[in-house]
Design an enzyme around this catalytic site. Structure first.
Site, mmCIF file in Angstrom:
data_model
loop_
_atom_site.group_PDB
_atom_site.id
_atom_site.type_symbol
_atom_site.label_atom_id
_atom_site.label_comp_id
_atom_site.label_asym_id
_atom_site.label_seq_id
_atom_site.Cartn_x
_atom_site.Cartn_y
_atom_site.Cartn_z
ATOM 1 N N PRO A 29 0.803 -1.305 0.026
ATOM 2 C CA PRO A 29 -0.042 0.049 -0.147
ATOM 3 C C PRO A 29 0.819 1.235 0.021
ATOM 4 O O PRO A 29 0.436 2.409 -0.105
ATOM 5 C CB PRO A 29 -0.969 -0.303 1.197
ATOM 6 C CG PRO A 29 0.158 -1.074 2.264
ATOM 7 C CD PRO A 29 0.759 -1.766 1.238
ATOM 8 N N ASP A 52 4.361 2.486 -11.017
ATOM 9 C CA ASP A 52 3.242 3.305 -11.052
ATOM 10 C C ASP A 52 3.391 4.500 -10.326
ATOM 11 O O ASP A 52 4.407 4.546 -9.520
ATOM 12 C CB ASP A 52 2.209 2.387 -10.582
ATOM 13 C CG ASP A 52 1.466 1.318 -11.338
ATOM 14 O OD1 ASP A 52 1.769 1.230 -12.550
ATOM 15 O OD2 ASP A 52 1.139 0.246 -10.962
ATOM 16 N N LYS A 74 0.146 7.500 -13.737
ATOM 17 C CA LYS A 74 -0.571 8.770 -14.080
ATOM 18 C C LYS A 74 0.126 9.886 -13.126
ATOM 19 O O LYS A 74 0.158 9.603 -11.921
ATOM 20 C CB LYS A 74 -1.913 8.345 -13.811
ATOM 21 C CG LYS A 74 -2.749 9.032 -14.564
ATOM 22 C CD LYS A 74 -4.350 8.535 -14.563
ATOM 23 C CE LYS A 74 -4.676 7.409 -14.694
ATOM 24 N NZ LYS A 74 -6.052 6.790 -14.600
ATOM 25 N N GLY A 105 1.184 -1.406 -7.244
ATOM 26 C CA GLY A 105 0.863 -0.879 -5.954
ATOM 27 C C GLY A 105 0.007 -2.095 -5.468
ATOM 28 O O GLY A 105 -0.887 -2.920 -6.127
ATOM 29 N N GLY A 106 0.119 -2.283 -4.060
ATOM 30 C CA GLY A 106 -0.719 -3.487 -3.382
ATOM 31 C C GLY A 106 -0.371 -4.527 -3.909
ATOM 32 O O GLY A 106 0.744 -5.195 -4.068
ATOM 33 N N ASP A 107 -1.450 -5.543 -4.550
ATOM 34 C CA ASP A 107 -1.165 -6.811 -5.049
ATOM 35 C C ASP A 107 -1.324 -6.603 -6.631
ATOM 36 O O ASP A 107 -1.841 -6.203 -6.938
ATOM 37 C CB ASP A 107 -1.905 -7.744 -4.620
ATOM 38 C CG ASP A 107 -1.603 -9.307 -5.134
ATOM 39 O OD1 ASP A 107 -1.048 -10.197 -4.435
ATOM 40 O OD2 ASP A 107 -2.281 -9.680 -6.182
ATOM 41 N N THR A 135 -2.530 -6.290 -0.350
ATOM 42 C CA THR A 135 -3.528 -5.263 -1.103
ATOM 43 C C THR A 135 -4.276 -4.408 -0.136
ATOM 44 O O THR A 135 -4.356 -4.567 1.015
ATOM 45 C CB THR A 135 -4.809 -6.301 -1.494
ATOM 46 O OG1 THR A 135 -5.462 -5.579 -2.580
ATOM 47 C CG2 THR A 135 -5.513 -7.077 -0.611
ATOM 48 N N ALA A 136 -4.837 -3.280 -0.858
ATOM 49 C CA ALA A 136 -5.378 -2.022 0.060
ATOM 50 C C ALA A 136 -6.517 -2.323 0.854
ATOM 51 O O ALA A 136 -6.230 -1.996 2.175
ATOM 52 C CB ALA A 136 -6.153 -1.251 -0.943
ATOM 53 N N MET A 188 -11.250 1.604 -5.803
ATOM 54 C CA MET A 188 -11.532 2.751 -6.971
ATOM 55 C C MET A 188 -13.088 3.211 -6.861
ATOM 56 O O MET A 188 -13.915 3.586 -7.967
ATOM 57 C CB MET A 188 -11.337 2.265 -8.367
ATOM 58 C CG MET A 188 -9.888 1.814 -8.369
ATOM 59 S SD MET A 188 -9.731 1.245 -10.090
ATOM 60 C CE MET A 188 -9.950 -0.665 -9.583
HETATM 61 N N1 SAH Z 1 -3.497 -3.350 -6.666
HETATM 62 C C1 SAH Z 1 -3.829 -2.611 -5.805
HETATM 63 C C2 SAH Z 1 -5.168 -1.893 -6.335
HETATM 64 C C3 SAH Z 1 -5.038 -1.096 -7.570
HETATM 65 S S1 SAH Z 1 -6.494 -0.252 -7.981
HETATM 66 C C4 SAH Z 1 -4.049 -3.266 -4.491
HETATM 67 O O1 SAH Z 1 -4.031 -4.324 -4.426
HETATM 68 O O2 SAH Z 1 -4.352 -2.728 -3.492
HETATM 69 C C5 SAH Z 1 -6.189 1.217 -7.355
HETATM 70 C C6 SAH Z 1 -7.115 1.487 -5.945
HETATM 71 O O3 SAH Z 1 -6.683 0.423 -4.981
HETATM 72 C C7 SAH Z 1 -7.214 2.785 -5.451
HETATM 73 O O4 SAH Z 1 -8.364 3.428 -6.194
HETATM 74 C C8 SAH Z 1 -7.894 2.568 -4.221
HETATM 75 O O5 SAH Z 1 -9.191 2.169 -4.143
HETATM 76 C C9 SAH Z 1 -6.989 1.113 -3.824
HETATM 77 N N2 SAH Z 1 -5.795 1.575 -3.078
HETATM 78 C C10 SAH Z 1 -4.564 1.441 -3.372
HETATM 79 N N3 SAH Z 1 -3.481 1.673 -2.401
HETATM 80 C C11 SAH Z 1 -4.618 2.358 -1.565
HETATM 81 C C12 SAH Z 1 -4.089 2.765 -0.263
HETATM 82 N N4 SAH Z 1 -2.823 3.000 0.329
HETATM 83 N N5 SAH Z 1 -4.949 3.283 0.472
HETATM 84 C C13 SAH Z 1 -6.335 3.181 0.104
HETATM 85 N N6 SAH Z 1 -6.654 2.589 -0.903
HETATM 86 C C14 SAH Z 1 -5.685 2.116 -1.730
#
Ligand code: SAH
Length: 267
Positions: A29, A52, A74, A105-107, A135-136, A188
Protein backbone atom coordinates in the site's frame (compact mmCIF):
# COMPACT_ATOMS: atom_id res chain seq x y z
CA UNK A 1 22.83 -6.47 -16.27
CA UNK A 2 23.91 -8.53 -13.30
CA UNK A 3 20.83 -10.76 -13.20
CA UNK A 4 20.89 -11.82 -16.86
CA UNK A 5 21.79 -15.38 -17.71
CA UNK A 6 24.99 -15.73 -19.74
CA UNK A 7 24.78 -16.05 -23.52
CA UNK A 8 24.06 -19.67 -24.27
CA UNK A 9 25.27 -21.82 -27.11
CA UNK A 10 22.81 -24.20 -28.74
CA UNK A 11 23.53 -27.86 -29.57
CA UNK A 12 24.73 -27.06 -33.06
CA UNK A 13 26.96 -24.24 -31.90
CA UNK A 14 24.48 -21.50 -32.78
CA UNK A 15 24.58 -18.58 -30.33
CA UNK A 16 21.13 -18.08 -28.83
CA UNK A 17 19.89 -14.59 -28.01
CA UNK A 18 20.17 -13.78 -24.34
CA UNK A 19 16.69 -13.97 -22.85
CA UNK A 20 15.78 -11.86 -19.85
CA UNK A 21 12.88 -12.31 -17.50
CA UNK A 22 10.15 -10.34 -15.84
CA UNK A 23 8.84 -10.20 -12.29
CA UNK A 24 5.50 -8.63 -11.42
CA UNK A 25 6.05 -7.31 -7.92
CA UNK A 26 3.39 -6.18 -5.45
CA UNK A 27 4.68 -3.04 -3.75
CA UNK A 28 1.96 -3.07 -1.06
CA UNK A 29 0.00 0.00 0.00
CA UNK A 30 2.86 2.47 0.19
CA UNK A 31 5.57 2.29 2.79
CA UNK A 32 8.66 0.26 1.99
CA UNK A 33 8.38 -1.71 5.23
CA UNK A 34 5.24 -3.42 3.93
CA UNK A 35 7.16 -5.02 1.07
CA UNK A 36 7.78 -8.75 1.28
CA UNK A 37 11.37 -9.98 1.53
CA UNK A 38 10.89 -11.59 -1.89
CA UNK A 39 9.79 -8.25 -3.35
CA UNK A 40 12.91 -6.56 -1.95
CA UNK A 41 15.12 -9.27 -3.49
CA UNK A 42 13.43 -8.93 -6.87
CA UNK A 43 13.83 -5.14 -6.89
CA UNK A 44 17.47 -5.45 -5.83
CA UNK A 45 18.17 -7.65 -8.84
CA UNK A 46 16.37 -5.50 -11.41
CA UNK A 47 17.96 -4.07 -14.54
CA UNK A 48 14.83 -2.09 -15.37
CA UNK A 49 12.00 -1.05 -13.03
CA UNK A 50 8.65 0.02 -14.46
CA UNK A 51 6.62 1.65 -11.73
CA UNK A 52 3.20 3.16 -11.16
CA UNK A 53 2.36 6.54 -9.69
CA UNK A 54 2.47 6.78 -5.89
CA UNK A 55 5.25 4.24 -5.44
CA UNK A 56 7.33 5.41 -2.46
CA UNK A 57 10.77 6.67 -3.61
CA UNK A 58 12.29 4.58 -0.78
CA UNK A 59 11.06 1.49 -2.64
CA UNK A 60 12.63 2.62 -5.90
CA UNK A 61 15.87 3.29 -4.02
CA UNK A 62 16.16 -0.46 -3.43
CA UNK A 63 16.95 -0.95 -7.12
CA UNK A 64 20.64 -1.09 -8.08
CA UNK A 65 22.13 2.31 -8.90
CA UNK A 66 22.56 1.36 -12.54
CA UNK A 67 18.99 0.10 -12.99
CA UNK A 68 16.74 2.13 -15.27
CA UNK A 69 13.60 3.46 -13.60
CA UNK A 70 10.66 4.07 -15.91
CA UNK A 71 7.58 5.88 -14.62
CA UNK A 72 4.54 4.47 -16.39
CA UNK A 73 1.97 5.89 -13.97
CA UNK A 74 -0.48 8.71 -14.04
CA UNK A 75 0.52 12.12 -12.76
CA UNK A 76 -1.26 15.46 -12.65
CA UNK A 77 -1.34 16.99 -16.10
CA UNK A 78 0.23 13.97 -17.76
CA UNK A 79 -1.43 10.80 -19.03
CA UNK A 80 -0.41 7.38 -17.89
CA UNK A 81 1.24 5.18 -20.45
CA UNK A 82 -1.39 3.02 -22.17
CA UNK A 83 -1.59 -0.52 -20.80
CA UNK A 84 -0.75 -2.00 -24.22
CA UNK A 85 2.35 0.18 -24.42
CA UNK A 86 3.39 -1.01 -20.94
CA UNK A 87 2.90 -4.63 -22.00
CA UNK A 88 5.04 -4.06 -25.08
CA UNK A 89 7.76 -2.30 -23.10
CA UNK A 90 8.10 -5.09 -20.50
CA UNK A 91 8.35 -7.68 -23.28
CA UNK A 92 10.84 -5.61 -25.29
CA UNK A 93 13.18 -5.07 -22.33
CA UNK A 94 13.02 -8.71 -21.27
CA UNK A 95 13.69 -9.94 -24.81
CA UNK A 96 16.73 -7.66 -24.86
CA UNK A 97 18.09 -9.61 -21.88
CA UNK A 98 17.03 -7.51 -18.90
CA UNK A 99 15.44 -8.56 -15.64
CA UNK A 100 12.38 -6.33 -15.75
CA UNK A 101 10.62 -5.62 -12.48
CA UNK A 102 7.08 -4.40 -12.95
CA UNK A 103 6.33 -2.69 -9.64
CA UNK A 104 2.63 -2.32 -8.92
CA UNK A 105 0.73 -0.90 -5.95
CA UNK A 106 -0.84 -3.39 -3.54
CA UNK A 107 -1.05 -6.86 -5.03
CA UNK A 108 -0.30 -7.12 -8.76
CA UNK A 109 -3.23 -9.45 -9.37
CA UNK A 110 -5.93 -7.42 -7.60
CA UNK A 111 -7.36 -4.75 -9.92
CA UNK A 112 -3.85 -4.27 -11.23
CA UNK A 113 -4.14 -5.45 -14.85
CA UNK A 114 -1.42 -7.94 -13.96
CA UNK A 115 -3.32 -10.56 -15.96
CA UNK A 116 -2.83 -8.59 -19.17
CA UNK A 117 0.89 -8.25 -18.52
CA UNK A 118 1.16 -12.00 -17.81
CA UNK A 119 -0.63 -12.76 -21.11
CA UNK A 120 1.78 -10.60 -23.12
CA UNK A 121 4.83 -12.10 -21.45
CA UNK A 122 3.63 -15.68 -21.94
CA UNK A 123 2.80 -14.97 -25.57
CA UNK A 124 6.33 -13.68 -26.12
CA UNK A 125 7.86 -16.67 -24.31
CA UNK A 126 9.40 -14.53 -21.56
CA UNK A 127 9.89 -16.32 -18.20
CA UNK A 128 7.82 -14.52 -15.60
CA UNK A 129 7.33 -14.68 -11.83
CA UNK A 130 4.79 -12.93 -9.60
CA UNK A 131 5.48 -11.64 -6.08
CA UNK A 132 2.30 -10.97 -4.10
CA UNK A 133 1.82 -7.73 -2.20
CA UNK A 134 -0.37 -6.44 0.63
CA UNK A 135 -3.61 -5.38 -1.03
CA UNK A 136 -5.36 -2.17 0.05
CA UNK A 137 -8.23 -3.97 1.82
CA UNK A 138 -5.80 -5.86 4.05
CA UNK A 139 -3.76 -2.73 4.71
CA UNK A 140 -6.87 -0.75 5.67
CA UNK A 141 -8.20 -3.50 7.95
CA UNK A 142 -4.83 -3.81 9.70
CA UNK A 143 -4.71 -0.10 10.20
CA UNK A 144 -8.26 0.06 11.60
CA UNK A 145 -7.64 -3.11 13.59
CA UNK A 146 -10.81 -4.78 12.39
CA UNK A 147 -11.21 -8.27 10.94
CA UNK A 148 -12.33 -8.51 7.32
CA UNK A 149 -14.12 -11.74 8.13
CA UNK A 150 -15.71 -12.77 11.40
CA UNK A 151 -17.19 -16.12 12.38
CA UNK A 152 -20.43 -14.50 13.60
CA UNK A 153 -20.67 -11.33 11.53
CA UNK A 154 -19.12 -11.84 8.13
CA UNK A 155 -18.45 -15.15 6.45
CA UNK A 156 -17.21 -13.78 3.14
CA UNK A 157 -15.14 -10.97 1.68
CA UNK A 158 -15.89 -9.40 -1.70
CA UNK A 159 -13.41 -7.26 -3.61
CA UNK A 160 -15.41 -5.01 -5.93
CA UNK A 161 -14.39 -2.15 -8.16
CA UNK A 162 -16.41 1.04 -8.39
CA UNK A 163 -14.82 1.89 -11.70
CA UNK A 164 -15.49 -0.01 -14.92
CA UNK A 165 -13.22 0.07 -17.96
CA UNK A 166 -15.19 3.05 -19.39
CA UNK A 167 -15.15 4.88 -16.03
CA UNK A 168 -18.77 4.17 -15.15
CA UNK A 169 -20.06 1.95 -12.36
CA UNK A 170 -19.67 -1.73 -13.29
CA UNK A 171 -22.73 -3.90 -13.54
CA UNK A 172 -22.20 -6.02 -10.41
CA UNK A 173 -24.78 -8.47 -9.13
CA UNK A 174 -25.91 -6.00 -6.46
CA UNK A 175 -28.63 -8.31 -5.13
CA UNK A 176 -26.09 -11.09 -4.53
CA UNK A 177 -23.69 -8.66 -2.83
CA UNK A 178 -26.47 -7.23 -0.65
CA UNK A 179 -27.64 -10.72 0.31
CA UNK A 180 -24.19 -12.11 1.04
CA UNK A 181 -23.95 -10.72 4.55
CA UNK A 182 -20.19 -10.46 4.00
CA UNK A 183 -17.75 -7.58 3.96
CA UNK A 184 -17.42 -5.50 0.80
CA UNK A 185 -14.10 -3.91 -0.03
CA UNK A 186 -14.74 -1.31 -2.73
CA UNK A 187 -11.67 -0.28 -4.71
CA UNK A 188 -11.65 2.81 -6.94
CA UNK A 189 -15.03 3.79 -5.53
CA UNK A 190 -14.21 7.34 -4.40
CA UNK A 191 -16.34 8.97 -7.09
CA UNK A 192 -18.95 6.29 -7.60
CA UNK A 193 -19.74 5.63 -3.92
CA UNK A 194 -23.14 7.42 -4.09
CA UNK A 195 -24.19 5.07 -6.91
CA UNK A 196 -22.69 2.01 -5.15
CA UNK A 197 -24.64 2.80 -1.96
CA UNK A 198 -27.84 3.48 -3.89
CA UNK A 199 -27.64 0.13 -5.71
CA UNK A 200 -26.87 -1.81 -2.52
CA UNK A 201 -29.69 -0.18 -0.56
CA UNK A 202 -32.13 -0.71 -3.46
CA UNK A 203 -31.03 -4.37 -3.46
CA UNK A 204 -31.95 -4.73 0.20
CA UNK A 205 -28.80 -3.91 2.18
CA UNK A 206 -29.57 -1.83 5.27
CA UNK A 207 -28.62 1.84 5.01
CA UNK A 208 -27.45 1.54 8.63
CA UNK A 209 -24.67 -0.89 7.68
CA UNK A 210 -21.37 0.48 9.04
CA UNK A 211 -18.97 1.79 6.38
CA UNK A 212 -15.60 3.49 6.35
CA UNK A 213 -13.51 5.24 3.70
CA UNK A 214 -9.74 5.00 4.21
CA UNK A 215 -7.52 7.31 2.20
CA UNK A 216 -3.80 6.48 1.90
CA UNK A 217 -4.18 3.37 4.06
CA UNK A 218 -0.99 2.38 5.89
CA UNK A 219 0.80 5.57 4.90
CA UNK A 220 1.75 8.37 7.29
CA UNK A 221 -0.94 10.63 5.78
CA UNK A 222 -3.78 8.11 6.23
CA UNK A 223 -7.27 9.55 6.82
CA UNK A 224 -10.46 7.72 7.78
CA UNK A 225 -14.08 8.67 7.51
CA UNK A 226 -16.64 6.53 9.32
CA UNK A 227 -20.34 6.48 8.57
CA UNK A 228 -23.13 4.25 7.39
CA UNK A 229 -23.88 2.99 3.92
CA UNK A 230 -26.57 5.68 3.72
CA UNK A 231 -24.56 8.69 4.90
CA UNK A 232 -20.93 7.94 3.98
CA UNK A 233 -21.22 8.90 0.27
CA UNK A 234 -22.24 12.51 1.01
CA UNK A 235 -19.70 12.82 3.83
CA UNK A 236 -16.95 11.51 1.53
CA UNK A 237 -17.82 13.98 -1.22
CA UNK A 238 -17.65 16.76 1.36
CA UNK A 239 -14.36 15.54 2.83
CA UNK A 240 -12.77 15.63 -0.63
CA UNK A 241 -10.35 12.72 -0.28
CA UNK A 242 -7.98 12.92 -3.24
CA UNK A 243 -5.51 10.12 -2.46
CA UNK A 244 -6.22 6.44 -3.18
CA UNK A 245 -9.28 5.55 -1.14
CA UNK A 246 -10.71 2.20 -0.16
CA UNK A 247 -14.23 1.77 1.20
CA UNK A 248 -15.11 -1.08 3.54
CA UNK A 249 -18.79 -1.87 4.07
CA UNK A 250 -20.12 -4.38 6.57
CA UNK A 251 -20.86 -5.21 10.19
CA UNK A 252 -17.14 -5.71 10.94
CA UNK A 253 -16.56 -1.97 10.42
CA UNK A 254 -18.63 -1.48 13.56
CA UNK A 255 -15.84 -3.18 15.52
CA UNK A 256 -13.41 -0.31 14.93
CA UNK A 257 -12.56 1.28 18.24
CA UNK A 258 -12.62 4.79 16.82
CA UNK A 259 -16.12 4.37 15.48
CA UNK A 260 -17.37 2.88 18.70
CA UNK A 261 -15.94 5.87 20.55
CA UNK A 262 -17.69 8.29 18.19
CA UNK A 263 -20.96 6.48 18.69
CA UNK A 264 -20.53 6.65 22.45
CA UNK A 265 -19.97 10.41 22.15
CA UNK A 266 -23.04 10.82 19.98
CA UNK A 267 -25.23 8.75 22.33
N1 SAH B 1 -3.47 -3.59 -6.86
C1 SAH B 1 -3.95 -2.65 -5.87
C2 SAH B 1 -5.24 -2.01 -6.31
C3 SAH B 1 -5.09 -1.14 -7.54
S1 SAH B 1 -6.57 -0.30 -7.97
C4 SAH B 1 -4.12 -3.36 -4.53
O1 SAH B 1 -4.02 -4.59 -4.46
O2 SAH B 1 -4.30 -2.66 -3.52
C5 SAH B 1 -6.33 1.26 -7.18
C6 SAH B 1 -7.26 1.37 -5.99
O3 SAH B 1 -6.72 0.65 -4.90
C7 SAH B 1 -7.42 2.78 -5.46
O4 SAH B 1 -8.40 3.50 -6.18
C8 SAH B 1 -7.89 2.50 -4.04
O5 SAH B 1 -9.24 2.12 -4.01
C9 SAH B 1 -7.06 1.26 -3.69
N2 SAH B 1 -5.81 1.60 -2.98
C10 SAH B 1 -4.56 1.33 -3.38
N3 SAH B 1 -3.67 1.73 -2.45
C11 SAH B 1 -4.39 2.27 -1.44
C12 SAH B 1 -4.07 2.86 -0.18
N4 SAH B 1 -2.80 2.96 0.25
N5 SAH B 1 -5.09 3.31 0.59
C13 SAH B 1 -6.38 3.19 0.21
N6 SAH B 1 -6.73 2.63 -0.96
C14 SAH B 1 -5.77 2.19 -1.78
Amino acid sequence: MSACPPVETGPVGVTLARLGRATLVGAGPGDADLLTVRAVRAIQSADVVLYDALIDPAILDLAPIGARRIDVGKRCGRHAMQQTAINRLIVKEALAGAHVVRLKGGDPLVFGRGGEELDSLRLAGVPVAVVPGVTAACAAAASLQIPLTHRDMSRSLHFVTGHGSDGSLPNHDWAALARSGGTLAAYMAGRTLPAVAERLIAAGMSGATPAVAVENAARPNERRLFGTLADLPAALTKAGFVGPTLVLIGAVVGLAEERTALERLAA
